[in-house]
Design a protein around this motif. Sequence first.
Motif, PDB file in Angstrom:
ATOM      1  N   ASP A 124      12.756  10.584  -3.452  1.00 16.25           N
ATOM      2  CA  ASP A 124      12.367  11.931  -3.038  1.00 16.25           C
ATOM      3  C   ASP A 124      12.096  12.864  -4.212  1.00 16.25           C
ATOM      4  O   ASP A 124      11.951  14.059  -4.029  1.00 16.25           O
ATOM      5  N   GLY A 125      12.060  12.349  -5.414  1.00 18.62           N
ATOM      6  CA  GLY A 125      11.747  13.177  -6.570  1.00 18.62           C
ATOM      7  C   GLY A 125      12.965  13.713  -7.300  1.00 18.62           C
ATOM      8  O   GLY A 125      12.841  14.316  -8.350  1.00 18.62           O
ATOM      9  N   GLY A 126      14.152  13.515  -6.775  1.00 15.67           N
ATOM     10  CA  GLY A 126      15.361  14.005  -7.424  1.00 15.67           C
ATOM     11  C   GLY A 126      15.815  13.152  -8.598  1.00 15.67           C
ATOM     12  O   GLY A 126      16.694  13.541  -9.351  1.00 15.67           O
ATOM     13  N   ARG A 127      15.219  11.993  -8.777  1.00 16.49           N
ATOM     14  CA  ARG A 127      15.554  11.064  -9.854  1.00 16.49           C
ATOM     15  C   ARG A 127      14.263  10.651 -10.548  1.00 16.49           C
ATOM     16  O   ARG A 127      13.179  10.877 -10.020  1.00 16.49           O
ATOM     17  N   PRO A 128      14.380   9.962 -11.706  1.00 17.53           N
ATOM     18  CA  PRO A 128      13.154   9.434 -12.326  1.00 17.53           C
ATOM     19  C   PRO A 128      12.441   8.472 -11.377  1.00 17.53           C
ATOM     20  O   PRO A 128      13.079   7.795 -10.578  1.00 17.53           O
ATOM     21  N   PHE A 129      11.128   8.440 -11.470  1.00 15.72           N
ATOM     22  CA  PHE A 129      10.350   7.577 -10.586  1.00 15.72           C
ATOM     23  C   PHE A 129      10.723   6.115 -10.808  1.00 15.72           C
ATOM     24  O   PHE A 129      10.765   5.646 -11.942  1.00 15.72           O
ATOM     25  N   PRO A 130      10.975   5.363  -9.737  1.00 12.78           N
ATOM     26  CA  PRO A 130      11.348   3.949  -9.864  1.00 12.78           C
ATOM     27  C   PRO A 130      10.116   3.061 -10.035  1.00 12.78           C
ATOM     28  O   PRO A 130       9.465   2.684  -9.066  1.00 12.78           O
ATOM     29  N   VAL A 131       9.761   2.748 -11.254  1.00 11.10           N
ATOM     30  CA  VAL A 131       8.592   1.919 -11.552  1.00 11.10           C
ATOM     31  C   VAL A 131       8.757   0.562 -10.871  1.00 11.10           C
ATOM     32  O   VAL A 131       9.846  -0.018 -10.878  1.00 11.10           O
ATOM     33  N   TYR A 132       7.686   0.051 -10.246  1.00  7.63           N
ATOM     34  CA  TYR A 132       7.744  -1.222  -9.527  1.00  7.63           C
ATOM     35  C   TYR A 132       6.395  -1.911  -9.566  1.00  7.63           C
ATOM     36  O   TYR A 132       5.391  -1.302  -9.928  1.00  7.63           O
ATOM     37  N   THR A 133       6.387  -3.209  -9.232  1.00  9.08           N
ATOM     38  CA  THR A 133       5.143  -3.976  -9.219  1.00  9.08           C
ATOM     39  C   THR A 133       4.794  -4.407  -7.796  1.00  9.08           C
ATOM     40  O   THR A 133       5.681  -4.604  -6.963  1.00  9.08           O
ATOM     41  N   VAL A 134       3.508  -4.518  -7.559  1.00 10.01           N
ATOM     42  CA  VAL A 134       2.986  -5.039  -6.286  1.00 10.01           C
ATOM     43  C   VAL A 134       1.732  -5.856  -6.603  1.00 10.01           C
ATOM     44  O   VAL A 134       1.092  -5.637  -7.634  1.00 10.01           O
ATOM     45  N   PRO A 135       1.361  -6.778  -5.725  1.00  7.95           N
ATOM     46  CA  PRO A 135       0.068  -7.457  -5.901  1.00  7.95           C
ATOM     47  C   PRO A 135      -1.073  -6.453  -5.774  1.00  7.95           C
ATOM     48  O   PRO A 135      -0.962  -5.455  -5.054  1.00  7.95           O
ATOM     49  N   GLY A 136      -2.171  -6.712  -6.474  1.00  6.04           N
ATOM     50  CA  GLY A 136      -3.316  -5.818  -6.409  1.00  6.04           C
ATOM     51  C   GLY A 136      -3.831  -5.620  -4.995  1.00  6.04           C
ATOM     52  O   GLY A 136      -4.245  -4.520  -4.613  1.00  6.04           O
ATOM     53  N   LEU A 137      -3.793  -6.675  -4.193  1.00  9.43           N
ATOM     54  CA  LEU A 137      -4.246  -6.575  -2.802  1.00  9.43           C
ATOM     55  C   LEU A 137      -3.342  -5.630  -2.007  1.00  9.43           C
ATOM     56  O   LEU A 137      -3.821  -4.847  -1.177  1.00  9.43           O
ATOM     57  N   GLU A 138      -2.043  -5.657  -2.284  1.00  9.08           N
ATOM     58  CA  GLU A 138      -1.117  -4.736  -1.611  1.00  9.08           C
ATOM     59  C   GLU A 138      -1.397  -3.298  -2.037  1.00  9.08           C
ATOM     60  O   GLU A 138      -1.308  -2.383  -1.223  1.00  9.08           O
ATOM     61  N   LEU A 139      -1.754  -3.084  -3.301  1.00 10.97           N
ATOM     62  CA  LEU A 139      -2.112  -1.736  -3.751  1.00 10.97           C
ATOM     63  C   LEU A 139      -3.308  -1.216  -2.948  1.00 10.97           C
ATOM     64  O   LEU A 139      -3.321  -0.056  -2.537  1.00 10.97           O
ATOM     65  N   ARG A 140      -4.284  -2.075  -2.705  1.00 12.15           N
ATOM     66  CA  ARG A 140      -5.430  -1.656  -1.890  1.00 12.15           C
ATOM     67  C   ARG A 140      -4.994  -1.229  -0.494  1.00 12.15           C
ATOM     68  O   ARG A 140      -5.474  -0.238   0.051  1.00 12.15           O
ATOM     69  N   ARG A 141      -4.089  -1.991   0.107  1.00 11.23           N
ATOM     70  CA  ARG A 141      -3.593  -1.643   1.444  1.00 11.23           C
ATOM     71  C   ARG A 141      -2.814  -0.332   1.406  1.00 11.23           C
ATOM     72  O   ARG A 141      -2.968   0.521   2.285  1.00 11.23           O
ATOM     73  N   MET A 142      -1.985  -0.154   0.382  1.00 11.85           N
ATOM     74  CA  MET A 142      -1.210   1.074   0.236  1.00 11.85           C
ATOM     75  C   MET A 142      -2.128   2.292   0.157  1.00 11.85           C
ATOM     76  O   MET A 142      -1.893   3.308   0.825  1.00 11.85           O
ATOM     77  N   LEU A 143      -3.171   2.187  -0.670  1.00  7.21           N
ATOM     78  CA  LEU A 143      -4.095   3.309  -0.834  1.00  7.21           C
ATOM     79  C   LEU A 143      -4.845   3.616   0.461  1.00  7.21           C
ATOM     80  O   LEU A 143      -5.037   4.783   0.814  1.00  7.21           O
TER      81      LEU A 143
END
Length: 176
Positions: A124-143
């Motif tokens: 929710d923004g109260g902590r540092p952003f939790p960097v994470y990895t996803v497959p490129g295809l999942e990034l397309r779905r997320m967007l």
Amino acid sequence: FWVLAVLFYVFGAQTLGLMDISATSPFSHIREHGGSNHLLMPTSLLQQWEWSRGTDGFGGGVVRITSCSSDYLNALYPCNVTDELRPGIRDMLHSFGHIGHEYHPTVMRMFGSHRIRRHLPHWDGGRPFPVYTVPGLELRRMLAEARAANESFVLEYDTLPGVVGDEKWRHTAVQQ
């Protein structure tokens, strides 16, 4: 035919990298992209094969999300449930060489309705952003999902070199 279909569903689809959410998924938090963390069972074999051929049939390798301002996406990913662990569990995980954090983005996806998900743990923004990895295809779905939610946001990411690596690779590697 049905026996072969069931065997493929249970043993083949995850190994090949065709699915990561199913009733037969192991409960050991097996890594589905970027290389397997399982002693005996590899994962993402089709993605590795495509990458080795110089083709990109699975949509972009692996990406590391370094920042995201989307409320919709941050309610889904990476779903850090570390604070929900019972006392002593993190110490036990550390004693076995684990990073001591627990993530469950597939659970968030399976719950579906945003009305349900907003009550579950999310960044929710109260902590540092939790960097994470996803497959490129999942990034397309997320967007696509965030755009469909009609939300303005900024998302920053790095494309990782290759499709397989260790935790250092996940945290530091950048495609040149």
